[in-house]
Design an enzyme around this catalytic site. Structure first.
Site, mmCIF file in Angstrom:
data_model
loop_
_atom_site.group_PDB
_atom_site.id
_atom_site.type_symbol
_atom_site.label_atom_id
_atom_site.label_comp_id
_atom_site.label_asym_id
_atom_site.label_seq_id
_atom_site.Cartn_x
_atom_site.Cartn_y
_atom_site.Cartn_z
ATOM 1 N N HIS A 1 0.814 -1.214 0.000
ATOM 2 C CA HIS A 1 0.000 0.000 0.000
ATOM 3 C C HIS A 1 0.848 1.264 0.000
ATOM 4 O O HIS A 1 0.410 2.305 0.478
ATOM 5 C CB HIS A 1 -0.937 -0.001 1.222
ATOM 6 C CG HIS A 1 -1.939 -1.098 1.202
ATOM 7 N ND1 HIS A 1 -2.698 -1.443 2.304
ATOM 8 C CD2 HIS A 1 -2.324 -1.961 0.220
ATOM 9 C CE1 HIS A 1 -3.499 -2.455 2.005
ATOM 10 N NE2 HIS A 1 -3.278 -2.784 0.743
ATOM 11 N N GLU B 1 -3.248 -13.353 -3.575
ATOM 12 C CA GLU B 1 -2.229 -12.322 -3.766
ATOM 13 C C GLU B 1 -1.020 -12.532 -2.855
ATOM 14 O O GLU B 1 -0.722 -11.705 -1.998
ATOM 15 C CB GLU B 1 -2.826 -10.933 -3.525
ATOM 16 C CG GLU B 1 -3.617 -10.786 -2.230
ATOM 17 C CD GLU B 1 -4.103 -9.362 -2.023
ATOM 18 O OE1 GLU B 1 -3.282 -8.425 -2.098
ATOM 19 O OE2 GLU B 1 -5.308 -9.194 -1.778
ATOM 20 N N GLU C 1 -3.101 -6.585 -9.501
ATOM 21 C CA GLU C 1 -1.745 -6.270 -9.048
ATOM 22 C C GLU C 1 -0.768 -7.220 -9.750
ATOM 23 O O GLU C 1 -1.006 -8.422 -9.810
ATOM 24 C CB GLU C 1 -1.646 -6.400 -7.525
ATOM 25 C CG GLU C 1 -2.626 -5.478 -6.806
ATOM 26 C CD GLU C 1 -2.668 -5.678 -5.304
ATOM 27 O OE1 GLU C 1 -1.719 -6.288 -4.755
ATOM 28 O OE2 GLU C 1 -3.637 -5.229 -4.672
#
Length: 402
Positions: free
Chosen positions: A232, A358, A262
């Site tokens: 982030h 992820e 991503e």
């Protein structure tokens, strides 16, 4: 308006087209009222952005002001600030009440007007501040207040067909942003410039696909070099250099519903140490997708990926859980924490749930292969296994940008 009333109805304009049909919201409210019946509640006072949006369609902008959705056995009413005028009414399923700021505690007075006094009241303990809870207790004089945040979270974790259709569109638009970012990657270009290219492409795609929606909160995190070490990390003005590790992250927001793409990339070439880490993380990603089977718990999926990385002496570089739920959430509101791929989550995967895969490895500076490696796909859990709705390619064969 000559009288300074504490609250009033600001029904200005016609009702707007909401993200979902009326039947969808009525079905959600029936589910909430079942929760209320089970717990003996006379009213539910919801204050979070995600729950208010989920049950009413209205996504508020707080700016330091409180908002609520008050649900009783026969009504649902959003409580909003006067600064928003008629927008909450136009964007709410059900009724809408506006409170004024002409006197302190008018928000609480409006809530009490709908909920009534002396009730057993449901609330969100993970959202209300202690100060707001105290003021609501003074206004409502409840017999007792009952935390229903975990119950509403479990309801939101199981997506309807209409939600799944919107999430599929979100995943498609995330891929559009990813393609625009990849096209913009060049030596000497700043992270911020590349991020804007992806964001603009997604905003245009959302407006085309959802012409009656409100547009807000779509964003991109594009990171390079050391800035890839955190998932982030905000965008910077760092300029890209040959051999950089890159992290592409697109986040289209459609009526409060978040989706994500991503990817790890390299600019120009990837060195041998980085390639080894990258390929291992891709293999962990693919293993994780194969483990997302109905009837399997989040903890079991996590354990399988942990074992894979431990066998390769990479587990110590894992920085967070392997995936999370999707729905009404964002980087500043919403979280279905009961559906996350972590060791301490025993939720069993069911058809209709939506979850990411992820895995991320962060190799510290000064170590061969330094940087953050992350691949992120969105999976819909079906009767026979996961359906991957992310289309953007991943891995060294596709994402070394010349």
């Amino acid at each position: 308006m000559s009288e300074r009333t504490p609250f009033y109805r600001m029904h200005n304009g016609a009702k707007a087209t909401l993200p979902f049909p009326e039947l969808e919201y009525e079905t959600r409210l029936r589910g909430l009222r079942r929760i209320m019946d089970e717990k003996g509640l006379g009213a539910a006072v919801l204050t979070s952005m995600h729950n208010i949006a989920y049950y009413s369609g209205f996504l508020y902008c707080a700016f330091g002001r409180p908002y609520a959705l008050v649900v009783t056995p026969d009504s649902s009413v959003t409580i909003s600030a006067g600064i928003d005028a008629g927008q909450p009414w136009r964007r709410s399923h059900g009724d809408s009440l506006t409170y004024s700021d002409w006197a302190r505690d008018n928000f609480e007075r409006a809530v009490a007007h709908v909920a009534g006094e002396g009730q057993v009241v449901g609330y969100e303990a993970d959202h209300l501040t202690l100060a707001t809870r105290d003021r609501l207790e003074d206004a409502l004089r409840p017999l007792v207040m009952v935390d229903i945040a975990p119950d509403t979270m479990r309801q939101r974790m199981r997506k309807s067909p209409a939600e799944l259709a919107l999430i599929r569109e979100g995943a498609r638009i995330a891929d559009i942003g990813g393609a625009a970012i990849r096209e913009a990657i060049r030596e000497g270009v700043r992270e911020i410039d590349i991020a804007m290219a992806g964001r603009d492409a997604m905003e245009l795609a959302i407006a085309e696909a959802f012409p009656e929606a409100e547009y807000r909160d779509t964003w991109v995190w594009f990171q390079s070099g050391p800035n890839t070490d955190g998932a982030h990390n905000p965008v910077t003005s760092r300029r890209l250099a040959h051999g950089d590790i890159l992290s592409l992250n697109t986040f289209p927001m459609i009526s409060g519903y978040y989706t994500a793409l991503e990817r790890t990339l390299f600019l120009g070439e990837v060195d041998a140490a980085s390639l080894e880490i990258w390929e291992a993380n891709v293999a962990a990603h693919e293993l994780g997708i194969s483990l997302l089977q109905p009837g399997t718990s989040c903890a079991q999926v996590t354990a399988g990926i942990n074992d894979f990385l431990a066998d390769r002496d990479l587990l110590q570089y894992r920085s967070f859980g392997y995936g999370h739920s999707f729905g009404v959430l964002s980087h500043y509101y919403g979280r279905e924490a009961g559906l996350e791929l972590r060791e301490d989550i025993d939720t069993v995967l069911e058809p209709g749930m939506v979850i990411s895969m992820e895995p991320m490895l962060t190799i510290p500076e000064g170590t061969p292969g330094a940087g953050g490696y992350r691949e992120h796909d969105i999976l819909i859990i079906g009767e026979d296994g996961p359906e991957n709705i992310t289309g953007f390619p991943y891995g060294p064969a596709h994402n070394v940008v010349a």
